[in-house]
Design a protein around this motif. Sequence first.
Motif, mmCIF file in Angstrom:
data_model
loop_
_atom_site.group_PDB
_atom_site.id
_atom_site.type_symbol
_atom_site.label_atom_id
_atom_site.label_comp_id
_atom_site.label_asym_id
_atom_site.label_seq_id
_atom_site.Cartn_x
_atom_site.Cartn_y
_atom_site.Cartn_z
ATOM 1 N N LYS A 126 -7.463 13.861 -1.053
ATOM 2 C CA LYS A 126 -6.446 13.218 -0.240
ATOM 3 C C LYS A 126 -4.680 13.301 -0.119
ATOM 4 C CE LYS A 126 -10.111 11.128 2.417
ATOM 5 N NZ LYS A 126 -10.412 9.761 3.005
ATOM 6 N N GLU A 127 -4.842 13.316 0.752
ATOM 7 C CA GLU A 127 -2.936 13.324 1.389
ATOM 8 C C GLU A 127 -2.494 12.008 0.558
ATOM 9 O OE1 GLU A 127 -2.218 17.594 1.087
ATOM 10 O OE2 GLU A 127 -0.208 15.462 1.860
ATOM 11 N N ARG A 128 -1.481 11.554 0.049
ATOM 12 C CA ARG A 128 -0.917 10.502 0.361
ATOM 13 C C ARG A 128 -0.471 10.221 1.050
ATOM 14 N NH1 ARG A 128 4.629 10.749 -3.040
ATOM 15 N NH2 ARG A 128 5.148 11.227 -1.073
ATOM 16 N N GLU A 129 -1.620 8.943 1.654
ATOM 17 C CA GLU A 129 0.198 8.196 3.118
ATOM 18 C C GLU A 129 -0.161 7.242 2.591
ATOM 19 O OE1 GLU A 129 -4.289 6.961 5.137
ATOM 20 O OE2 GLU A 129 -4.655 5.670 2.834
ATOM 21 N N PHE A 130 0.592 6.383 3.912
ATOM 22 C CA PHE A 130 1.753 5.492 4.039
ATOM 23 C C PHE A 130 0.943 3.725 4.539
ATOM 24 C CE2 PHE A 130 4.867 2.553 5.303
ATOM 25 C CZ PHE A 130 3.973 1.678 6.778
ATOM 26 N N VAL A 131 1.124 3.015 3.561
ATOM 27 C CA VAL A 131 0.632 2.114 3.920
ATOM 28 C C VAL A 131 1.497 0.559 3.937
ATOM 29 C CG1 VAL A 131 -1.037 0.144 2.391
ATOM 30 C CG2 VAL A 131 -1.479 2.234 1.564
ATOM 31 N N ALA A 132 2.668 0.075 3.709
ATOM 32 C CA ALA A 132 3.455 -1.084 4.234
ATOM 33 C C ALA A 132 4.550 -0.279 3.958
ATOM 34 C CB ALA A 132 2.641 -1.858 3.628
ATOM 35 N N PHE A 133 4.859 -1.138 4.825
ATOM 36 C CA PHE A 133 6.817 -1.198 4.285
ATOM 37 C C PHE A 133 7.403 -2.678 5.016
ATOM 38 C CE2 PHE A 133 10.959 0.241 4.806
ATOM 39 C CZ PHE A 133 11.483 0.049 5.919
ATOM 40 N N ILE A 134 8.222 -2.719 4.119
ATOM 41 C CA ILE A 134 9.560 -4.288 4.278
ATOM 42 C C ILE A 134 10.911 -3.368 3.884
ATOM 43 C CG2 ILE A 134 9.400 -4.848 1.999
ATOM 44 C CD1 ILE A 134 8.387 -7.640 2.691
ATOM 45 N N GLY A 135 11.581 -4.202 5.403
ATOM 46 C CA GLY A 135 12.893 -4.282 4.524
ATOM 47 C C GLY A 135 13.652 -5.127 3.829
ATOM 48 N N TRP A 136 14.685 -5.354 3.855
ATOM 49 C CA TRP A 136 15.856 -5.422 2.519
ATOM 50 C C TRP A 136 15.804 -7.076 2.608
ATOM 51 C CZ3 TRP A 136 18.422 -2.493 6.885
ATOM 52 C CH2 TRP A 136 19.018 -1.626 6.381
ATOM 53 N N SER A 137 15.633 -7.904 3.558
ATOM 54 C CA SER A 137 15.311 -9.008 3.272
ATOM 55 C C SER A 137 13.773 -9.693 3.776
ATOM 56 C CB SER A 137 16.500 -9.969 4.872
ATOM 57 O OG SER A 137 15.647 -9.979 5.818
ATOM 58 N N GLY A 138 13.065 -9.314 3.778
ATOM 59 C CA GLY A 138 11.743 -9.425 4.124
ATOM 60 C C GLY A 138 10.237 -9.401 6.023
ATOM 61 N N GLY A 139 12.348 -8.999 6.270
ATOM 62 C CA GLY A 139 11.323 -9.008 7.486
ATOM 63 C C GLY A 139 10.711 -6.911 7.810
ATOM 64 N N SER A 140 10.722 -7.003 9.006
ATOM 65 C CA SER A 140 10.323 -5.974 9.901
ATOM 66 C C SER A 140 9.567 -5.140 8.438
ATOM 67 C CB SER A 140 11.532 -5.134 9.825
ATOM 68 O OG SER A 140 12.796 -5.695 9.782
ATOM 69 N N ALA A 141 8.021 -5.673 8.532
ATOM 70 C CA ALA A 141 7.147 -5.409 8.328
ATOM 71 C C ALA A 141 6.505 -4.505 8.919
ATOM 72 C CB ALA A 141 5.827 -6.292 7.082
ATOM 73 N N ILE A 142 5.631 -3.205 8.583
ATOM 74 C CA ILE A 142 5.033 -2.385 9.251
ATOM 75 C C ILE A 142 3.834 -2.015 7.868
ATOM 76 C CG2 ILE A 142 4.744 0.395 10.324
ATOM 77 C CD1 ILE A 142 7.793 -0.117 10.575
ATOM 78 N N TYR A 143 2.766 -1.479 8.667
ATOM 79 C CA TYR A 143 1.526 -1.826 8.139
ATOM 80 C C TYR A 143 1.107 -0.071 8.524
ATOM 81 C CZ TYR A 143 1.786 -6.629 5.774
ATOM 82 O OH TYR A 143 2.609 -7.561 5.715
ATOM 83 N N ALA A 144 -0.310 0.042 7.537
ATOM 84 C CA ALA A 144 -1.058 1.338 8.822
ATOM 85 C C ALA A 144 -1.774 0.962 9.307
ATOM 86 C CB ALA A 144 -1.273 2.631 7.448
ATOM 87 N N ASN A 145 -2.181 1.436 9.891
ATOM 88 C CA ASN A 145 -3.786 1.434 10.867
ATOM 89 C C ASN A 145 -4.700 0.649 10.244
ATOM 90 O OD1 ASN A 145 -2.313 0.896 13.554
ATOM 91 N ND2 ASN A 145 -2.918 2.740 14.028
#
Length: 121
Positions: A43-62
């Motif tokens: 499979k292709e590489r896929e996004f899982v999770a992201f975090i901002g500089w200070s620990g906020g703004s977390a984003i997740y794959a569904n």
Amino acid sequence: QVQLVESGGGLVQAGGSLRLSCAASGGTFSSYRMGWFRRAPGKEREFVAFIGWSGGSAIYANSVKGRFAISRDNAKNTVYLQMNSLKLEDTAVYYCAAQSRGSNLGPYDFWGQGTQVTVSS
């Protein structure tokens, strides 16, 4: 130049947990936003999770929302991925990545070498 080294992968039964770590060196860790990606066999590489500089703004794959949690410790130059309720389809090589700017999907400036996560039934 930032070096990223992932650790914590392994073999776990479905429903179990793992915590991945990504240690950074060679740069100012707190100036980078961090992401986790994965590539499953065939499979292709896929996004899982992201975090901002200070620990906020977390984003997740569904596909991992509610089961995975990303965090960071800027004093330790480390980003973590706590993975709970693991499923067979979470089996993949997991990579961490660092970016100075962009979106959660990229572009990323630096990548680690990856750590294997295998979920068994």
